[in-house]
Write a protein that holds these residues in place. Structure first.
Motif, short mmCIF file in Angstrom:
data_model
loop_
_atom_site.label_atom_id
_atom_site.label_comp_id
_atom_site.label_asym_id
_atom_site.label_seq_id
_atom_site.Cartn_x
_atom_site.Cartn_y
_atom_site.Cartn_z
N TRP A 275 -25.77 -24.27 33.07
CA TRP A 275 -26.80 -23.69 32.20
C TRP A 275 -28.07 -23.38 32.98
O TRP A 275 -28.65 -22.29 32.81
CB TRP A 275 -27.13 -24.65 31.04
CG TRP A 275 -28.34 -24.17 30.29
CD1 TRP A 275 -28.39 -23.15 29.38
CD2 TRP A 275 -29.69 -24.65 30.42
NE1 TRP A 275 -29.68 -22.96 28.93
CE2 TRP A 275 -30.50 -23.88 29.55
CE3 TRP A 275 -30.29 -25.66 31.17
CZ2 TRP A 275 -31.86 -24.08 29.42
CZ3 TRP A 275 -31.65 -25.87 31.04
CH2 TRP A 275 -32.43 -25.08 30.17
N ILE A 276 -28.51 -24.27 33.86
CA ILE A 276 -29.77 -24.01 34.59
C ILE A 276 -29.60 -22.81 35.51
O ILE A 276 -30.55 -22.04 35.73
CB ILE A 276 -30.25 -25.26 35.36
CG1 ILE A 276 -31.69 -25.08 35.84
CG2 ILE A 276 -29.33 -25.59 36.53
CD1 ILE A 276 -32.70 -24.92 34.73
N GLU A 277 -28.39 -22.60 36.02
CA GLU A 277 -28.16 -21.39 36.83
C GLU A 277 -28.22 -20.14 35.96
O GLU A 277 -28.62 -19.07 36.43
CB GLU A 277 -26.81 -21.50 37.54
CG GLU A 277 -26.80 -22.53 38.67
CD GLU A 277 -25.40 -22.81 39.21
OE1 GLU A 277 -25.29 -23.22 40.38
OE2 GLU A 277 -24.43 -22.62 38.45
N SER A 278 -27.84 -20.27 34.69
CA SER A 278 -27.94 -19.11 33.79
C SER A 278 -29.40 -18.74 33.55
O SER A 278 -29.71 -17.57 33.30
CB SER A 278 -27.26 -19.41 32.46
OG SER A 278 -28.04 -20.24 31.61
N VAL A 279 -30.29 -19.72 33.63
CA VAL A 279 -31.72 -19.44 33.52
C VAL A 279 -32.16 -18.55 34.69
O VAL A 279 -32.93 -17.60 34.51
CB VAL A 279 -32.54 -20.75 33.49
CG1 VAL A 279 -34.03 -20.46 33.57
CG2 VAL A 279 -32.21 -21.55 32.23
N PHE A 280 -31.64 -18.84 35.88
CA PHE A 280 -31.92 -18.00 37.05
C PHE A 280 -31.40 -16.59 36.81
O PHE A 280 -32.07 -15.59 37.09
CB PHE A 280 -31.21 -18.58 38.29
CG PHE A 280 -31.95 -19.67 38.98
CD1 PHE A 280 -32.31 -19.55 40.31
CD2 PHE A 280 -32.29 -20.83 38.31
CE1 PHE A 280 -32.99 -20.56 40.95
CE2 PHE A 280 -32.96 -21.84 38.95
CZ PHE A 280 -33.32 -21.72 40.28
N ASN B 12 -28.88 -17.83 45.00
CA ASN B 12 -29.17 -18.85 46.02
C ASN B 12 -30.65 -19.24 46.05
O ASN B 12 -31.09 -19.94 46.97
CB ASN B 12 -28.74 -18.35 47.41
CG ASN B 12 -29.47 -17.07 47.81
OD1 ASN B 12 -30.20 -16.48 47.01
ND2 ASN B 12 -29.26 -16.64 49.05
N ALA B 13 -31.41 -18.82 45.04
CA ALA B 13 -32.83 -19.18 45.00
C ALA B 13 -32.99 -20.67 44.73
O ALA B 13 -32.15 -21.29 44.08
CB ALA B 13 -33.54 -18.37 43.91
N SER B 14 -34.09 -21.22 45.21
CA SER B 14 -34.38 -22.62 44.97
C SER B 14 -34.80 -22.84 43.54
O SER B 14 -35.43 -21.98 42.91
CB SER B 14 -35.50 -23.08 45.92
OG SER B 14 -36.01 -24.34 45.51
#
Length: 533
Positions: free
Chosen positions: A339-344, A352-354
């Motif tokens: 889910w947090i990657e979906s925010v990206f 690959n962003a921090s």
């Protein structure tokens, strides 16, 4: 009659003297003198109080302006207060009242009409940027988030504690939670969990008397009003307690674009019959823009279907193939992630962003723009979209866009009166029209604003009516405004108020009259306070 006139003379003299005291010759200096009585020392005050004479003033004012249409506005505050604790807010409220100054409350600065940092009357900004702590209780699935935090800071803090907890709010990480929660707040999980404000369970608010209230002490009426009734009406919310939601460890996203030459109009027409009826785990938003065509020198319309599914790709594909086969979704279009990657992904960051990029409060771009919102209850015919495309192709308009956000699911289950946000069952989707531009001239601003007003007029036949509904977080002063000085009648405020809140507007006015009878917290579209009914 002569006796009456004679008896009025002392009263009139008293009134004149009173007004000379109420409206000081130097409101900034008197306000600062008042504030100084509430600070331990001058050093402490200098860290949170900023005037045009301070080098910090311009940078703080400009930092959270999110619409460059207002970047050069002359309607600047006399003072900016950046409180680090509740006592600073209490002092600013007290001193503003004492010296007849209005206040504007700024969390992230995303008010579409700039009302969190502009006013046509003498005013003070309470900028909550220093009040941004987030405390997550993963065990109880709750969090306290201060009103100056951004959505990015909230999501970052949640992800530090759990990969399967989340919060259903907006997609832009730089939006401040203060204004977002106050107006409702929807995002990519709106059909599963409702609005951000539907998941608020407590709050700390400072009212016009300077009292710090929580849910128990403010009462259920006021707690109801601040969860969707818009900011700047009832007090300064310092912090929100929210209920976090469970999400699967793996979610799936896709982004599929189609142009007019690829049947975008027919797909968009079909989407209207599908998007609000899909399982509530799926949200398919649509972004419509004008883009360069494959034919050199020409432009076309592109519709991008953008989706979050709370599950794995192998679960998603059969649903899409059964419900919306026209889109032609295939596995290669989809990406599994947390889910947090979906925010990206929704924020436009690279995979690959921090995680730290969510803590950056500065948007990657800040446009000049004007936007309007509508609610659609019956599908638009294809010919209606074709009329929109004609307007998109006008040559002197830079970046026109539509955003279509489907409802249904959880949104259909919550009653219109459960919070001030009334746009529930019966709405297929919210339609957001916008136009942005880079040219700085007043003529460019006038031209683009006139264009979107014409588009809004064109859409009248196809959207909700009586009232023509709108979403308060997409603020639009064209809908009507309050009187800048003096009182505003219920009838006058109803012109815009019923568009945002429908029948909930009357209850909001009753709550406002009870908790802020002098109408201290106000702006061009704040809930008015009435002395009698």
């Amino acid at each position: 009659m002569t006796c009456l006139k004679a008896s009025m003379l002392p009263f009139l003299l008293c009134l004149l003297v009173s007004f000379s005291w109420i409206i000081p010759a130097h409101p900034r200096e008197d306000f600062l003198k008042c504030l100084s009585l509430h600070f331990e020392d001058s050093a402490a005050m200098s860290n949170v109080v900023h005037t045009p004479y301070n080098s910090s003033y311009s940078s703080i004012l400009q930092f959270s302006i999110r619409n460059l249409r207002f970047n050069s506005s002359e309607l600047k505050p006399l003072v900016i207060v950046t409180p680090t604790n509740a006592s600073h807010i209490q002092a600013a409220i007290l001193c503003s009242q004492r010296h007849n100054l209005q206040i504007r409350i700024r969390s992230g600065g995303h008010d579409f009409e700039g009302l969190s940092y502009m006013a046509a009357v003498p005013f003070v900004i309470i900028d909550l940027i220093s009040l941004r702590a987030v405390n997550v209780d993963a065990t109880n699935r709750t969090a306290w988030v201060q009103a100056g935090a951004t959505l990015g800071e909230l999501y970052y803090s949640i992800s530090e504690k759990s990969r399967t907890l989340a919060f259903p709010a907006g997609s832009c990480p730089t939006i401040g939670v203060g204004g977002h929660f106050s107006g409702g707040g929807h995002g990519t999980m709106v059909r599963k969990f409702g609005l951000a404000s539907d998941n608020v369970i407590d709050a700390h608010l400072i009212d016009s008397k300077g009292r710090i209230l929580d849910r128990a002490s403010m009462g259920e009426d006021l707690f109801w009003a601040i969860r969707g009734g818009g900011g700047q009406s009832f007090g300064v919310v310092v912090a929100w307690k929210i209920s976090l939601v469970e999400v699967p460890s793996t979610v799936t996203m896709f982004s599929v674009s189609r142009t007019l030459e690829q049947n975008a109009t027919k797909l968009l027409h079909r989407w209207q019959y599908v998007a609000n009826t899909l399982p509530e785990d799926i949200v398919i938003d649509v972004l419509v823009t004008r883009v360069n065509s494959s034919q050199e020198g020409n432009t076309t319309i592109q519709a991008t279907f953008f989706s979050l599914f709370l599950g794995e790709v192998d679960q998603l594909l059969p649903v899409m193939q059964g419900s919306f086969p026209e889109l032609g979704l295939v596995k290669d279009d989809c990406f599994e992630m947390s889910w947090i990657e979906s925010v990206f992904y929704t924020g436009g960051f690279t995979s690959n962003a921090s995680l730290d990029v969510l803590l950056n409060r500065t948007p990657r771009s800040i446009p000049r723009f004007k936007a309007k919102s509508d609610y659609v209850k019956e599908p638009l015919p294809e010919i209606a979209f074709e009329g929109i495309w004609e307007r998109f192709f006008e040559e002197d308009i830079e970046v026109p866009a539509l955003i279509l956000i489907p409802y249904g699911g959880k949104m259909d289950e919550i009653s219109e009166s459960s919070t001030p946000f009334p746009h529930r069952a019966g709405n297929l989707y919210v339609l957001v029209s916008s136009v942005s531009w880079s040219e700085e001239s007043k003529e460019a601003s006038r031209r683009h604003v006139a264009w979107i007003r014409r588009l809004y007029s064109y859409l009248t036949t196809y959207v909700s009516n009586n009232p023509r509904e709108a979403y308060v977080n997409y603020r639009d002063l064209d809908l009507g405004i309050n009187n800048l000085t003096g009182t505003t009648s219920y009838k006058q405020a109803s012109i815009w108020g019923r568009k945002y809140f429908k029948n909930n507007f009357e209850r909001l006015v009753r709550v406002k009259t009870e908790v802020d009878p002098t109408n201290f917290f106000r702006n061009e579209q704040s809930i008015p306070s009435l002395s009698s009914w």
